[in-house]
Design a protein around this motif. Structure first.
Motif, PDB file in Angstrom:
ATOM      1  N   PHE A 230       0.838  -1.191   0.000  1.00  0.00           N
ATOM      2  CA  PHE A 230       0.000   0.000   0.000  1.00  0.00           C
ATOM      3  C   PHE A 230       0.884   1.256   0.000  1.00  0.00           C
ATOM      4  O   PHE A 230       2.002   1.240   0.539  1.00  0.00           O
ATOM      5  CB  PHE A 230      -0.907   0.023   1.238  1.00  0.00           C
TER       6      PHE A 230
ATOM      7  N   PRO B  65       0.563   5.817   0.369  1.00  0.00           N
ATOM      8  CA  PRO B  65      -0.343   6.860   0.880  1.00  0.00           C
ATOM      9  C   PRO B  65      -1.313   7.359  -0.197  1.00  0.00           C
ATOM     10  O   PRO B  65      -1.004   7.374  -1.392  1.00  0.00           O
ATOM     11  CB  PRO B  65       0.614   7.968   1.316  1.00  0.00           C
ATOM     12  N   HIS B  66      -2.476   7.772   0.276  1.00  0.00           N
ATOM     13  CA  HIS B  66      -3.500   8.298  -0.633  1.00  0.00           C
ATOM     14  C   HIS B  66      -3.041   9.624  -1.253  1.00  0.00           C
ATOM     15  O   HIS B  66      -2.585  10.521  -0.538  1.00  0.00           O
ATOM     16  CB  HIS B  66      -4.807   8.517   0.133  1.00  0.00           C
ATOM     17  N   ARG B  67      -3.187   9.688  -2.586  1.00  0.00           N
ATOM     18  CA  ARG B  67      -3.003  10.927  -3.331  1.00  0.00           C
ATOM     19  C   ARG B  67      -3.912  10.871  -4.540  1.00  0.00           C
ATOM     20  O   ARG B  67      -4.084   9.798  -5.138  1.00  0.00           O
ATOM     21  CB  ARG B  67      -1.549  11.095  -3.807  1.00  0.00           C
TER      22      ARG B  67
ATOM     23  N   VAL C 268      -4.592   7.618  -7.059  1.00  0.00           N
ATOM     24  CA  VAL C 268      -5.914   7.020  -7.244  1.00  0.00           C
ATOM     25  C   VAL C 268      -6.271   6.989  -8.726  1.00  0.00           C
ATOM     26  O   VAL C 268      -6.829   6.005  -9.235  1.00  0.00           O
ATOM     27  CB  VAL C 268      -6.975   7.809  -6.450  1.00  0.00           C
TER      28      VAL C 268
ATOM     29  N   LYS D 182      -4.015   4.236 -10.552  1.00  0.00           N
ATOM     30  CA  LYS D 182      -4.164   2.845 -10.114  1.00  0.00           C
ATOM     31  C   LYS D 182      -5.244   2.144 -10.920  1.00  0.00           C
ATOM     32  O   LYS D 182      -6.325   2.688 -11.120  1.00  0.00           O
ATOM     33  CB  LYS D 182      -4.528   2.804  -8.615  1.00  0.00           C
TER      34      LYS D 182
ATOM     35  N   GLU E  13      -4.234   1.836  10.057  1.00  0.00           N
ATOM     36  CA  GLU E  13      -4.940   1.982   8.780  1.00  0.00           C
ATOM     37  C   GLU E  13      -5.534   0.637   8.379  1.00  0.00           C
ATOM     38  O   GLU E  13      -4.911  -0.416   8.546  1.00  0.00           O
ATOM     39  CB  GLU E  13      -4.003   2.493   7.696  1.00  0.00           C
TER      40      GLU E  13
ATOM     41  N   PRO F 243      -9.384   3.334   2.083  1.00  0.00           N
ATOM     42  CA  PRO F 243      -9.066   4.160   0.908  1.00  0.00           C
ATOM     43  C   PRO F 243      -8.824   5.627   1.221  1.00  0.00           C
ATOM     44  O   PRO F 243      -8.147   6.316   0.449  1.00  0.00           O
ATOM     45  CB  PRO F 243     -10.301   3.973   0.032  1.00  0.00           C
ATOM     46  N   ALA F 244      -9.379   6.120   2.322  1.00  0.00           N
ATOM     47  CA  ALA F 244      -9.155   7.525   2.641  1.00  0.00           C
ATOM     48  C   ALA F 244      -7.710   7.784   3.036  1.00  0.00           C
ATOM     49  O   ALA F 244      -7.252   8.937   2.978  1.00  0.00           O
ATOM     50  CB  ALA F 244     -10.085   7.955   3.772  1.00  0.00           C
TER      51      ALA F 244
ATOM     52  N   MET G 202      -4.909   5.263   2.298  1.00  0.00           N
ATOM     53  CA  MET G 202      -3.897   4.593   1.474  1.00  0.00           C
ATOM     54  C   MET G 202      -4.548   3.814   0.347  1.00  0.00           C
ATOM     55  O   MET G 202      -5.756   3.520   0.374  1.00  0.00           O
ATOM     56  CB  MET G 202      -3.037   3.669   2.341  1.00  0.00           C
ATOM     57  N   GLN G 203      -3.722   3.450  -0.648  1.00  0.00           N
ATOM     58  CA  GLN G 203      -4.200   2.726  -1.820  1.00  0.00           C
ATOM     59  C   GLN G 203      -3.313   1.507  -2.081  1.00  0.00           C
ATOM     60  O   GLN G 203      -2.078   1.582  -1.899  1.00  0.00           O
ATOM     61  CB  GLN G 203      -4.169   3.627  -3.059  1.00  0.00           C
TER      62      GLN G 203
ATOM     63  N   TRP H   3      -1.069  -0.756  -4.278  1.00  0.00           N
ATOM     64  CA  TRP H   3      -0.297  -0.246  -5.407  1.00  0.00           C
ATOM     65  C   TRP H   3       0.504  -1.322  -6.162  1.00  0.00           C
ATOM     66  O   TRP H   3       0.481  -1.357  -7.382  1.00  0.00           O
ATOM     67  CB  TRP H   3       0.666   0.850  -4.921  1.00  0.00           C
TER      68      TRP H   3
END
Length: 616
Positions: A82, A84-86, A90, A93, A123, A172-173, A175-176, A178
């Motif tokens: 995973f 970090p969310h950006r 998003v 991906k 998380e 999802p808020a 991390m994503q 990857w």
């Protein structure tokens, strides 16, 4: 040839537990079975094994079992990282079924563990809907350094989950997912795709795939020794520091070294060896090393009640020049009762017995060079024969002559060779053909062989025995017999020899006969005390020998078989006597190994009229 089918013991401390049969040996080419084999080790044993190999810490920090009742995990890593969310991440991906987490899910099956690298411990890496697919895939488990949600549902899915904690937050808020099958950092430990993961109540350990087979071997070896230590401290409470902690190589003279020797374990005495064995003598697969065998163990000296039939670890780690014998029979001798009672001191606990016969189960190159191949029938004398398998150096092995059954062969290494040195050498030439020799307990196992070898040497033989055994003494060749329970032995010897006396007396009875033995001697005769069936002979003052310028000696077999040449000379001479018909071996009674207490009671009651054996 040994089967490549391997046995391994089940459970973290369970070398005595359930044994599974694997269809083939677990190797890197068979990762599922290797994973399950590693899973039979405790995580602490695996950590210790990695430490022994100089590997950095491999315990995933903070990853704990979600369900304490389903905390055993073992499998091959499929990794998911995973980030970090950006917004741009998003956007880039893959979406839907092509999203990395779902790609990772489809790579998982019964042999795989999904390893999810979170950006933080709190998380969420997923919940009930996503992980329903893992249930459907029948995965071996899930490991993360993050948290999971929908705990109630996950507990019902049936596969082990190890996480930092649980949470109600969405992932999802923060991390994503990857990357799939990339090197990831989980709880401070690097995990590569294909690495092996094992989890239990203590946590999760990562085993590099390139080291897995060595780690498995080392972990099982350590568990083997730790089980021995735990069993010993349970039976004989004391400070663990006597044996623990430990690290290879263990000094053979140390308390732990003595303890391992009694259990037939030698591989911790030296660094790991690699013997270049031929195909005919290939060593058993590493997992066979975990097999147990039945053995008679003495944990404290005493009467027959201290004889315990136990399951102990089967020896396997041979030095070059040794063989592993699968025992068919073990001889029961009076010296075994001396070891059991503590008359002859031994380090406790120990496996009893020092005479055995069977077939070679495993060999080594140096042993093969001497002609000792797998399947060769042999007899031998070393300590620790009341068991299914014994490690024997070639210097102690006797090849069993063709046509001689193993029961008869089992009488030769102790009783046969003892009788031989008593008849030919212990008296130091005091007896010549035509001279008289008195043999006490002539109807016993050693006595019968001694009488027959004495006649073969040309001696006149007087046999002493109880009244019920006098006829047997005549039948094996005694020229005269004495009922030592109802007759004056010394007076009868003088009567039989015309007042001359016996040039030598062989006394294996001891305390109850020694005075009659000394009184029965001829001038310059020798009394050979070689046993203590009635108790040890008390000290004898030199002045007691003056009247006849007599000699006394207390020999033992080891001093008359000091070289391979001397051992072969005696053995070949006994085998020749058998072949010539001058010697007949009488088997009195055979007891199952489980009835060892009864065998000792029978021997000590003086009821024997021949060899007593244990069938292993």
């Amino acid at each position: 040839m040994l089967s490549l089918t391997a046995r391994w013991a089940r459970g973290a401390r369970g070398l005595a537990g359930q044994v599974r049969m694997l269809a083939s040996r677990p190797t890197a080419e068979n990762p599922g079975e290797l994973a399950r084999a590693l899973g039979q080790c405790s995580t602490q044993a695996l950590v210790d094994a990695l430490w022994m190999e100089g590997y950095p810490p491999a315990m995933i920090e903070g990853s704990r079992p979600l369900d304490s009742t389903n905390a055993k995990l073992a499998g091959v890593a499929v990794t998911l990282r995973f980030v970090p969310h950006r917004p741009d991440i998003v956007k880039d991906k893959p979406a839907g079924e092509e999203s990395p987490e779902y790609v990772a899910f489809e790579k998982c099956g019964p042999d795989q563990v999904l390893v999810m690298s979170s950006i933080g411990p709190w998380e969420s890496v997923g919940g009930d809907i996503k992980f329903l697919r893992l249930k459907q895939r029948g995965v071996a488990g899930l490991v993360t350094d993050g948290s999971v949600r929908d705990t109630g549902a996950l507990l019902g899915y049936g596969f082990p989950v190890f996480s930092h904690s649980t949470t109600a937050n969405q992932g999802p808020a923060a991390m994503q997912p990857w990357a799939v099958d990339d090197v990831v950092m989980v709880g401070g430990v690097a995990v590569r795709p294909g690495d092996y993961l094992v989890g239990d109540q203590d946590g999760v350990v990562v085993i590099p795939s390139t080291m897995a087979e060595d780690v498995l071997r080392l972990a099982h070896e350590r568990e083997e020794v730790e089980d021995v230590i735990k069993e010993e401290l349970t039976a004989n409470p004391g400070p663990p520091g006597k044996y623990y902690p430990f690290r290879k190589p263990v000094a053979e003279a140390s308390p732990l070294g003595h303890l391992l020797t009694t259990r037939g374990i030698s591989h911790h005495f030296a660094q790991t060896r690699s013997l270049q064995t031929s195909a005919a003598s290939a060593a058993p697969p590493p997992l066979e090393r975990l097999e147990r065998m039945k053995a008679v163990v003495v944990s404290e000296p005493g009467d027959t009640s201290v004889l315990e039939v136990k399951e102990v670890f089967r020896p396997y780690d041979l030095k070059d020049g040794e063989v592993l014998v699968r025992n068919a029979h073990a001889g029961v001798n009076f010296i075994d009762t001396y070891h059991r009672s503590g008359l002859y001191k031994r380090d406790l606990p120990f496996i009893l017995g020092q005479e055995g016969a069977g077939e070679i189960y495993q060999s080594t190159p140096a042993a093969e060079a001497e002609g000792f191949f797998i399947g060769t029938p042999v007899a031998y004398s070393v300590l620790g024969t009341y068991c299914e398998f014994t490690v024997v150096p070639t210097r102690a092995l006797l090849r069993v002559s063709e046509g001689l059954d193993l029961k008869a062969a089992c009488t030769i290494p102790v009783q046969g060779l003892t009788a031989h040195y008593l008849i030919h050498d212990a008296h130091r030439g005091a007896v010549q053909p035509g001279d008289w020799m008195l043999i006490h307990a002539a109807a016993g196992g050693t006595g019968q062989i001694a009488v027959q070898l004495a006649k073969r040497a040309g001696y006149n033989v007087i046999g002493s025995a109880s009244s019920a055994k006098l006829e047997l003494c005549h039948s094996i060749g005694c020229d005269a017999v004495i009922d030592y329970g109802n007759e004056d032995v010394a007076a009868r010897v003088m009567e039989i020899t015309g007042g001359v006396g016996a040039s030598a007396v062989l006394d294996g009875v001891g305390k109850s006969t020694y005075q009659a033995s000394l009184a029965s001697l001829a001038r310059r005769g020798v009394c050979v005390f070689f046993g203590n069936a009635s108790g040890p002979v008390p000290p004898i003052a030199p002045l007691e020998l003056v009247a006849k310028s007599a000699f006394i000696t207390r020999p033992k077999l080891n001093d008359y078989t000091t070289t391979r040449e001397e051992l072969d000379y005696r053995a070949n001479d006994v085998f020749a006597a058998l072949a010539d018909g001058d010697l007949e071996i009488k088997i009195d009674t055979t007891f199952p190994l489980d009835d060892v207490q009864e065998a000792h009671r029978y021997l000590e009651a003086g009821r024997t009229t021949g060899k007593v054996l244990l069938t292993v």
